[in-house]
Design a protein around this motif. Structure first.
Motif, PDB file in Angstrom:
ATOM      1  N   ILE A  18       0.853  -1.186   0.000  1.00 39.78           N
ATOM      2  CA  ILE A  18       0.000   0.000   0.000  1.00 39.78           C
ATOM      3  C   ILE A  18       0.891   1.239   0.000  1.00 39.78           C
ATOM      4  O   ILE A  18       1.728   1.415   0.875  1.00 39.78           O
ATOM      5  CB  ILE A  18      -0.953  -0.004   1.207  1.00 39.78           C
ATOM      6  CG1 ILE A  18      -1.905  -1.207   1.102  1.00 39.78           C
ATOM      7  CG2 ILE A  18      -1.738   1.306   1.283  1.00 39.78           C
ATOM      8  CD1 ILE A  18      -2.788  -1.425   2.307  1.00 39.78           C
ATOM      9  N   LYS A  20      -0.395   4.692  -0.603  1.00 42.00           N
ATOM     10  CA  LYS A  20      -1.038   5.810   0.095  1.00 42.00           C
ATOM     11  C   LYS A  20      -2.549   5.706  -0.060  1.00 42.00           C
ATOM     12  O   LYS A  20      -3.056   4.991  -0.923  1.00 42.00           O
ATOM     13  CB  LYS A  20      -0.561   7.153  -0.456  1.00 42.00           C
ATOM     14  CG  LYS A  20      -0.943   7.397  -1.913  1.00 42.00           C
ATOM     15  CD  LYS A  20      -0.437   8.743  -2.411  1.00 42.00           C
ATOM     16  CE  LYS A  20      -0.828   8.965  -3.875  1.00 42.00           C
ATOM     17  NZ  LYS A  20      -0.429  10.278  -4.349  1.00 42.00           N
ATOM     18  N   SER A  21      -3.257   6.469   0.770  1.00 46.80           N
ATOM     19  CA  SER A  21      -4.698   6.597   0.651  1.00 46.80           C
ATOM     20  C   SER A  21      -4.978   7.606  -0.465  1.00 46.80           C
ATOM     21  O   SER A  21      -4.337   8.653  -0.534  1.00 46.80           O
ATOM     22  CB  SER A  21      -5.277   7.091   1.978  1.00 46.80           C
ATOM     23  OG  SER A  21      -6.635   7.415   1.818  1.00 46.80           O
ATOM     24  N   GLU A  24     -11.713   8.656   0.080  1.00 43.24           N
ATOM     25  CA  GLU A  24     -12.548   8.102   1.136  1.00 43.24           C
ATOM     26  C   GLU A  24     -13.959   8.645   0.992  1.00 43.24           C
ATOM     27  O   GLU A  24     -14.166   9.803   0.649  1.00 43.24           O
ATOM     28  CB  GLU A  24     -11.988   8.476   2.511  1.00 43.24           C
ATOM     29  CG  GLU A  24     -12.756   7.869   3.647  1.00 43.24           C
ATOM     30  CD  GLU A  24     -12.070   8.040   4.993  1.00 43.24           C
ATOM     31  OE1 GLU A  24     -12.567   7.463   5.963  1.00 43.24           O
ATOM     32  OE2 GLU A  24     -11.044   8.748   5.071  1.00 43.24           O
ATOM     33  N   LYS A  29     -12.802   3.227   1.798  1.00 42.54           N
ATOM     34  CA  LYS A  29     -11.569   3.982   1.644  1.00 42.54           C
ATOM     35  C   LYS A  29     -10.799   3.325   0.505  1.00 42.54           C
ATOM     36  O   LYS A  29     -10.797   2.099   0.383  1.00 42.54           O
ATOM     37  CB  LYS A  29     -10.765   3.932   2.947  1.00 42.54           C
ATOM     38  CG  LYS A  29      -9.668   4.955   3.018  1.00 42.54           C
ATOM     39  CD  LYS A  29      -9.158   5.128   4.444  1.00 42.54           C
ATOM     40  CE  LYS A  29      -8.170   6.280   4.490  1.00 42.54           C
ATOM     41  NZ  LYS A  29      -7.703   6.559   5.828  1.00 42.54           N
ATOM     42  N   TYR A  31      -7.149   2.899  -1.641  1.00 41.58           N
ATOM     43  CA  TYR A  31      -5.703   3.015  -1.504  1.00 41.58           C
ATOM     44  C   TYR A  31      -5.026   2.754  -2.847  1.00 41.58           C
ATOM     45  O   TYR A  31      -5.454   1.896  -3.617  1.00 41.58           O
ATOM     46  CB  TYR A  31      -5.175   1.976  -0.505  1.00 41.58           C
ATOM     47  CG  TYR A  31      -5.733   2.140   0.874  1.00 41.58           C
ATOM     48  CD1 TYR A  31      -5.113   2.982   1.795  1.00 41.58           C
ATOM     49  CD2 TYR A  31      -6.893   1.468   1.259  1.00 41.58           C
ATOM     50  CE1 TYR A  31      -5.630   3.151   3.073  1.00 41.58           C
ATOM     51  CE2 TYR A  31      -7.414   1.627   2.538  1.00 41.58           C
ATOM     52  CZ  TYR A  31      -6.780   2.471   3.433  1.00 41.58           C
ATOM     53  OH  TYR A  31      -7.299   2.634   4.684  1.00 41.58           O
ATOM     54  N   LYS A  46     -10.103  -0.862  -2.944  1.00 36.71           N
ATOM     55  CA  LYS A  46     -11.241  -0.263  -2.246  1.00 36.71           C
ATOM     56  C   LYS A  46     -11.577  -1.180  -1.071  1.00 36.71           C
ATOM     57  O   LYS A  46     -11.923  -2.343  -1.262  1.00 36.71           O
ATOM     58  CB  LYS A  46     -12.430  -0.149  -3.198  1.00 36.71           C
ATOM     59  CG  LYS A  46     -13.665   0.444  -2.578  1.00 36.71           C
ATOM     60  CD  LYS A  46     -14.758   0.581  -3.650  1.00 36.71           C
ATOM     61  CE  LYS A  46     -15.991   1.246  -3.112  1.00 36.71           C
ATOM     62  NZ  LYS A  46     -17.000   1.448  -4.172  1.00 36.71           N
ATOM     63  N   LYS A  49     -15.877  -0.052   4.584  1.00 32.40           N
ATOM     64  CA  LYS A  49     -15.865   0.238   6.018  1.00 32.40           C
ATOM     65  C   LYS A  49     -16.827  -0.692   6.739  1.00 32.40           C
ATOM     66  O   LYS A  49     -17.959  -0.892   6.303  1.00 32.40           O
ATOM     67  CB  LYS A  49     -16.267   1.691   6.264  1.00 32.40           C
ATOM     68  CG  LYS A  49     -15.271   2.697   5.730  1.00 32.40           C
ATOM     69  CD  LYS A  49     -15.751   4.107   6.007  1.00 32.40           C
ATOM     70  CE  LYS A  49     -14.744   5.134   5.507  1.00 32.40           C
ATOM     71  NZ  LYS A  49     -15.237   6.510   5.700  1.00 32.40           N
TER      72      LYS A  49
END
Length: 118
Positions: A18, A20-21, A24, A29, A31, A46, A49
């Motif tokens: 990973i 970075k993000s 959101e 969220k 990445y 993806k 949540k």
């Protein structure tokens, strides 16, 4: 002797690092990640949540519908679905492991948001 270099970034399902993000929303969220075996291959992961998925049956149905639609689409101008599931595992450099993540992995296409090009 060969020593395996310890990653300073989290990994996803032992296949992706990973980076970075990149976004959101209420349900998930997203990445940016790169394949561990081929660092030139970038993907978008993806992660849904947990609080969204627990909301109601409609939330889970909407995710299932998204996957069905993505699986059915195939065109050179569309982003391809690479993988999906409910057994995603993130391993952080600290040693912490987060399991049972619901996820969708797609090709990554840079260049900003769709709305920015309209």
């Amino acid at each position: 002797p060969h020593y395996e270099q310890e990653s300073t970034k989290p990994t996803f399902n032992d296949n992706y690092e990973i980076v970075k993000s990149i976004g959101e929303g209420n349900s998930s969220k997203v990445y940016l990640a790169r394949e561990i075996q081929d660092h030139s291959r970038l993907v978008a992961i993806k992660v849904l949540k947990e609080e969204f998925l627990r909301k109601d049956a409609q939330a889970i149905l909407s995710v299932q519908n998204e996957i069905v639609i993505l699986k059915s689409l195939s065109h050179p101008g569309l982003i391809n679905l690479i993988d999906y599931g409910d057994q995603g595992v993130v391993k952080k450099p600290s040693g912490q492991v987060i399991e049972n993540l619901v996820f969708i992995i797609m090709e990554y296409v840079g260049n900003g948001l769709l709305f920015d090009t309209c």
